[in-house]
Design an enzyme around this catalytic site. Structure first.
Site, PDB file in Angstrom:
ATOM      1  N   CYS A  22     122.370  41.713  78.611  1.00 30.26           N
ATOM      2  CA  CYS A  22     122.598  41.909  77.178  1.00 30.26           C
ATOM      3  C   CYS A  22     121.636  42.898  76.543  1.00 30.26           C
ATOM      4  O   CYS A  22     122.023  43.682  75.705  1.00 30.26           O
ATOM      5  CB  CYS A  22     122.613  40.583  76.426  1.00 30.26           C
ATOM      6  SG  CYS A  22     121.505  39.321  77.012  1.00 30.26           S
ATOM      7  N   CYS A  68     119.300  33.559  78.360  1.00 26.62           N
ATOM      8  CA  CYS A  68     119.738  33.882  76.996  1.00 26.62           C
ATOM      9  C   CYS A  68     120.612  32.758  76.437  1.00 26.62           C
ATOM     10  O   CYS A  68     120.470  32.363  75.282  1.00 26.62           O
ATOM     11  CB  CYS A  68     120.496  35.206  76.999  1.00 26.62           C
ATOM     12  SG  CYS A  68     121.084  35.686  75.370  1.00 26.62           S
TER      13      CYS A  68
END
Length: 368
Positions: free
Chosen positions: A199, A102
């Protein structure tokens, strides 16, 4: 004529670290604006993901600090460049780290490009606990001052050019100081607990989540001696060194060592276990890493003595790196290390400086 202040876009997550980062940059004289990234579309109707609450917190902080908050949706980029790769790795029996992906694909690529091109930013900033310093004209990544919170492990894929465009204000502080600043400012995020988990999954149950995307394939649990002692629900649910959740009971009479996952036989869908957390099958003398990223973006040749982490929050392990070819290295540990896990990242350090790292392709067994 004085120069106009440099413009910084802070990645506002709705957490305390990015909130305080924005304020610190204001104090340093930057023109500060915030950006909230939506990286995941909730499609399940259940309020697993706290994105809406996080956005509200980010907006409240920006209102309090008197800065504009932009929002952007990177869900398509996230799905293509992070999530699909994450699933592929799990399918192959490896254990990936989506936070590293990410940072590489979203926060320091999509966000960096969007901030520069669409918002006219000179820099981006995040709430990561790392520091940057210039060495011989190149920006380098240092561990955060708070050793307990240092996040350089997650940022090793960044090159010096990305680091040169990024600011990390809380990297110079310790976490309690950051919370105190937020409290003194009356920010809504002052007491908010640190986010945990991946996340896109938030706090949701990992097994339930993974099962929605990958069909579980039950198989045998076999000891290192070849005895079948149970059934697993899917290799993807297990990682090396794992003790809990095997469903095979600890020990017969409580006097023996508990069972640990020591290997996965992906071809035959077999989980291999042994007793004791220092069983030789769990230990490695080193590893082979690939998909290398060096912060200085210079190719690695020859040999280097440094330290390595094979997972987050691990104590540094002294090691020697040998270049195998352009994109593969052999790492030999000074002392054997437990639970070196293919798919995870090996990240290298020279003192405070994060040199870079790579993905663990295989672990090297102890030579008997």
């Amino acid at each position: 004529m004085s120069e106009s202040p440099k413009k910084v876009i802070v990645g506002m997550s709705g957490g305390v670290d990015s909130s305080v980062s924005a304020w610190l940059l204001q104090q340093q004289g930057y023109q500060v604006e915030g950006l909230f990234m939506k990286n995941w579309e909730e499609d399940d109707g259940e309020e697993y993901c706290t994105a809406a609450a996080d956005l509200a917190d980010a907006q409240a902080v920006c209102d309090k600090l008197g800065i504009e908050l932009h929002t952007v949706n990177f869900a398509a980029e996230y799905w293509d460049n992070v999530f699909e790769l994450f699933l592929e790795e799990y399918k192959a029996g490896r254990t990936p780290n989506p936070d590293i992906l990410c940072n590489k694909e979203i926060k320091f690529k999509a966000f960096l490009e969007f901030a520069a091109e669409d918002l006219g930013a000179d820099y981006i900033a995040t709430g990561h606990y790392v520091r940057r310093v210039d060495i011989n004209g190149k920006s380098r990544l240092l561990r955060g001052l708070d050793g307990n919170k240092d996040q350089s492990y997650f940022l090793y894929t960044l090159g010096h050019e990305q680091i040169a465009q990024s600011l990390f204000p809380v990297g110079e502080l310790e976490k309690p100081q950051v919370r105190k600043i937020a409290e003194d400012l009356g920010l809504i995020t002052a007491k908010k607990k640190d986010s945990t988990g991946i996340c896109f999954i938030g706090e949701r149950k990992f097994r339930d989540f993974l099962g929605r995307y990958l069909p579980a394939q039950p198989g045998k649990i076999i000891t290192v001696d070849g005895d079948e002692i149970g059934e697993h629900q899917g290799l993807m649910y297990h990682t090396l060194g794992q003790r809990k959740g095997l469903g095979i009971g600890g020990t017969k009479d409580g006097s023996e060592d508990p069972w640990y996952v020591v290997d996965k036989d992906v071809e035959n869908n077999v989980l291999i276990v042994a007793q004791g957390h220092e069983h030789p099958r769990l230990m490695s003398s080193g590893l082979i890493a690939q998909q290398l990223h060096w912060v200085d973006r210079e190719p690695f040749t020859g040999t280097l003595s440094c330290t390595v982490k094979t997972r987050y929050r691990q104590t540094d392990i002294p090691c020697t790196i040998n270049a195998l070819d352009d994109d593969r290295i052999e790492v030999i540990f000074d002392e054997p290390v437990a639970a070196v896990t293919p798919g995870q990242s090996a990240v290298f350090y020279s003192g405070e400086v994060c040199l870079g790292g790579g993905i663990i392709e295989q672990r090297l067994p102890l030579t008997v």
